[in-house]
Write a protein that holds these residues in place. Structure first.
Motif, PDB file in Angstrom:
ATOM      1  N   ALA A 133       8.738 125.815  53.819  1.00 20.61           N
ATOM      2  CA  ALA A 133       7.207 125.771  54.094  1.00 20.61           C
ATOM      3  C   ALA A 133       7.104 124.628  55.127  1.00 20.61           C
ATOM      4  O   ALA A 133       6.123 124.598  55.703  1.00 20.61           O
ATOM      5  CB  ALA A 133       6.637 125.256  52.573  1.00 20.61           C
ATOM      6  N   THR A 134       7.920 123.437  54.998  1.00 17.78           N
ATOM      7  CA  THR A 134       7.632 122.473  55.985  1.00 17.78           C
ATOM      8  C   THR A 134       8.170 122.772  57.508  1.00 17.78           C
ATOM      9  O   THR A 134       7.231 122.496  58.272  1.00 17.78           O
ATOM     10  CB  THR A 134       8.570 121.200  55.613  1.00 17.78           C
ATOM     11  N   ASN A 135       9.250 123.599  57.750  1.00 18.12           N
ATOM     12  CA  ASN A 135       9.366 124.173  58.888  1.00 18.12           C
ATOM     13  C   ASN A 135       7.988 124.953  59.728  1.00 18.12           C
ATOM     14  O   ASN A 135       7.697 124.802  60.585  1.00 18.12           O
ATOM     15  CB  ASN A 135      10.755 124.959  58.897  1.00 18.12           C
ATOM     16  N   VAL A 136       7.794 125.888  58.734  1.00 17.21           N
ATOM     17  CA  VAL A 136       6.725 126.878  58.949  1.00 17.21           C
ATOM     18  C   VAL A 136       5.418 125.979  59.223  1.00 17.21           C
ATOM     19  O   VAL A 136       4.616 126.215  60.250  1.00 17.21           O
ATOM     20  CB  VAL A 136       6.495 127.930  58.068  1.00 17.21           C
ATOM     21  N   GLY A 137       5.175 124.846  58.606  1.00 19.30           N
ATOM     22  CA  GLY A 137       3.937 124.287  58.911  1.00 19.30           C
ATOM     23  C   GLY A 137       4.004 123.370  60.163  1.00 19.30           C
ATOM     24  O   GLY A 137       2.985 123.247  60.820  1.00 19.30           O
ATOM     25  N   ARG A 138       5.279 122.945  60.352  1.00 16.82           N
ATOM     26  CA  ARG A 138       5.656 122.175  61.685  1.00 16.82           C
ATOM     27  C   ARG A 138       5.309 123.000  62.894  1.00 16.82           C
ATOM     28  O   ARG A 138       4.961 122.764  63.940  1.00 16.82           O
ATOM     29  CB  ARG A 138       6.857 121.522  61.833  1.00 16.82           C
ATOM     30  N   ILE A 139       5.754 124.321  62.686  1.00 14.36           N
ATOM     31  CA  ILE A 139       5.715 125.318  63.904  1.00 14.36           C
ATOM     32  C   ILE A 139       4.021 125.538  63.990  1.00 14.36           C
ATOM     33  O   ILE A 139       3.738 125.617  65.294  1.00 14.36           O
ATOM     34  CB  ILE A 139       6.380 126.651  63.363  1.00 14.36           C
ATOM     35  N   PHE A 140       3.268 125.842  63.033  1.00 18.21           N
ATOM     36  CA  PHE A 140       1.888 126.210  63.339  1.00 18.21           C
ATOM     37  C   PHE A 140       1.044 125.094  63.288  1.00 18.21           C
ATOM     38  O   PHE A 140      -0.099 125.321  63.906  1.00 18.21           O
ATOM     39  CB  PHE A 140       1.459 127.489  62.197  1.00 18.21           C
ATOM     40  N   ARG A 141       1.372 124.154  62.556  1.00 17.05           N
ATOM     41  CA  ARG A 141       0.636 122.792  62.685  1.00 17.05           C
ATOM     42  C   ARG A 141       1.180 121.602  63.049  1.00 17.05           C
ATOM     43  O   ARG A 141       1.434 120.738  62.566  1.00 17.05           O
ATOM     44  CB  ARG A 141      -0.002 122.399  61.179  1.00 17.05           C
ATOM     45  N   PRO A 142       1.575 121.566  64.301  1.00 20.91           N
ATOM     46  CA  PRO A 142       2.512 120.598  64.918  1.00 20.91           C
ATOM     47  C   PRO A 142       1.790 119.156  64.886  1.00 20.91           C
ATOM     48  O   PRO A 142       2.433 118.106  65.070  1.00 20.91           O
ATOM     49  CB  PRO A 142       2.897 120.893  66.437  1.00 20.91           C
ATOM     50  N   GLY A 144      -0.504 118.360  62.411  1.00 24.35           N
ATOM     51  CA  GLY A 144      -1.103 118.042  61.210  1.00 24.35           C
ATOM     52  C   GLY A 144      -0.130 117.692  60.239  1.00 24.35           C
ATOM     53  O   GLY A 144       1.060 117.839  60.569  1.00 24.35           O
ATOM     54  N   GLU A 145      -0.490 117.822  58.820  1.00 21.59           N
ATOM     55  CA  GLU A 145       0.301 117.695  57.804  1.00 21.59           C
ATOM     56  C   GLU A 145       1.058 119.205  57.579  1.00 21.59           C
ATOM     57  O   GLU A 145       0.475 120.217  57.437  1.00 21.59           O
ATOM     58  CB  GLU A 145      -0.299 117.517  56.538  1.00 21.59           C
ATOM     59  N   PRO A 146       2.501 119.347  57.722  1.00 26.85           N
ATOM     60  CA  PRO A 146       3.296 120.307  57.549  1.00 26.85           C
ATOM     61  C   PRO A 146       2.737 121.195  56.115  1.00 26.85           C
ATOM     62  O   PRO A 146       2.859 122.524  56.324  1.00 26.85           O
ATOM     63  CB  PRO A 146       4.622 120.186  57.402  1.00 26.85           C
ATOM     64  N   LEU A 147       2.466 120.504  55.146  1.00 27.43           N
ATOM     65  CA  LEU A 147       2.453 121.149  53.926  1.00 27.43           C
ATOM     66  C   LEU A 147       0.946 121.362  53.540  1.00 27.43           C
ATOM     67  O   LEU A 147       0.211 120.218  53.732  1.00 27.43           O
ATOM     68  CB  LEU A 147       3.149 120.547  52.829  1.00 27.43           C
TER      69      LEU A 147
END
Length: 417
Positions: A133-142, A144-147
């Motif tokens: 979930a953190t990796n995907v969050g960093r990909i799409f919300r670089p 912002g908060e990843p989670l």
């Protein structure tokens, strides 16, 4: 210590007598007759035939559950029946007194065809790995908060499509759908261009409940029959365009592959470990620390092979939410359970790059292509690619528990205009 078996089982077999996973099979001479089987070494025990051969003196009423064409009657019977049937099968395979009656019903494993072991009722997929979930969050919300703010307070999930759950080996047809390219204001339509896999575990449910009766954490084991491997095939481009505001739909519903063998939860006692600690407060109904049960984390080592090459080894022990928390949250609103319900863990990923359980992470959404041993590159899956997921877990006395494999090959689909 696991009882010895009179069956000739290789020392390194992941299907020893301490495992005894359930499946459903047919044979070439009886292709229309589906039968419940139990894997032991390089063989499959025709469980229904063994129950009949064991006779009324040794096979109680529980043995009748093994003569069905699917596992659903056994799933419906509940925990006490699961324990009794497992005890019966173990006795048949370890006590020489049963050998003459049972041995004729052992079939070479490579001579049978395996099928989906149960009729799937409902299907829910979770999102329980913090690393994924953190990796995907960093990909799409670089920036912002990843989670998302709710992620550490509840197991996030969505309802999938039970009718497109298929057994290992079933071809996966590339789906069509809408997708919007980067920088474009309007979507286009056509075959998925960013097809991905997700390495997951699936949990098979029995012991039905009535609507309006939540399952508390302490009773999770009364309803979780066993564990299988699961590949949640994902059309990332279709998913990205459709997800807001209601979540995954066509990007997920075209196919979900599961392994043919269901490892009983009872076989995983040596694999239980403490899950990662929660670093924020959670609601009491999800507090898994003081339920008087063994730890709900599972030390399961997953392996992913693309075109025969190992590309990832995700550890299930890192999953933030446990199967018990997932099940309890799934029912806390009063949703009922049915025999054959299936819920999945979500992508299993670890903290290291080589432990990422999906191409979207391994290639960082296509920006860092995966280079295979033959020099070819992958950002996402191409037609003809075969993806195979396997897993093992610790068994008693240094043995290993095997889950078999879930495999699928991508094939081109119809082009719609």
């Amino acid at each position: 210590m696991a009882a010895p078996t009179w069956v000739a089982v290789p020392d390194d077999s992941p299907f020893g007598v301490h495992n005894l996973p359930y499946g459903v099979f047919t044979t070439a001479d009886r292709p229309q007759e589906r039968r419940i089987g139990v894997a032991i070494g390089d063989h499959v025990l025709d469980a229904g035939a063994a129950a009949r051969a064991a006779g009324a003196g040794t096979a109680g009423p529980e043995a009748g559950l093994l003569t069905a064409p699917t596992l659903n009657p056994l799933l419906t019977a509940g925990r006490s029946a699961w324990t009794a049937v497992r005890s019966l099968i173990t006795a048949w395979l370890t006590d020489e007194a049963h050998r003459a009656a049972v041995e004729p019903h052992l079939l070479p494993r490579d001579s049978v065809t395996l099928h989906l072991a149960f009729d799937v009722a409902d299907y829910v997929d979770f999102y329980a790995s913090e690393h994924h979930a953190t990796n995907v969050g960093r990909i799409f919300r670089p920036d912002g908060e990843p989670l998302p703010p709710n992620w550490k307070h509840l197991p996030i999930g969505y309802h999938g499509r039970s009718g497109t759950i298929v057994v290992s080996g079933t071809p996966v047809v590339r789906p069509n759908g809408q997708r919007r390219g980067a920088g474009l204001s309007a979507p286009s339509f056509g075959p998925c261009e960013r097809l991905d896999f997700e390495a997951e575990l699936g949990f098979v449910v029995g012991g039905p409940t009535a609507q309006g009766e939540p399952v508390p954490l302490a009773e999770a084991e009364e309803h979780v029959f066993g564990v299988c491997l699961l590949n949640d095939w994902s059309a990332r481009d279709i998913q990205a365009w459709e997800t807001v505001p209601l979540g995954p739909f066509l990007g997920k519903s075209f196919a979900t592959s599961v392994s043919p063998w269901i490892v009983p939860l009872d076989a995983l006692s040596a694999a239980r470990v403490d899950p990662p600690p929660h670093d924020v407060g959670i609601q009491p109904y999800l507090d898994d620390r003081d339920t008087g049960t063994p730890p709900r984390g599972l030390d399961i080592a997953v392996e992913v092979r693309l075109r025969g090459e190992v590309v990832s080894r995700p550890p299930f022990s890192t999953m933030y939410w446990t199967y018990a928390q997932m099940l309890t949250h799934m029912t806390v609103n009063g949703a009922s359970l049915r025999a054959g319900d299936l819920f999945a863990s979500g992508t299993v990923s670890g903290p290291k790059r080589e432990q990422r359980g999906a191409l979207i992470e391994l290639t960082w959404n296509g920006e860092e292509p995966l280079v295979l041993a033959d020099g070819t590159k992958r950002t996402f899956l191409e037609d003809g690619d075969e993806l195979v997921i396997s897993a093992t877990a610790p068994g008693p006395d240094g043995t290993r528990i095997g889950f078999g494999e879930v495999a699928g090959r991508v094939v081109a689909g119809p082009v719609l205009v």
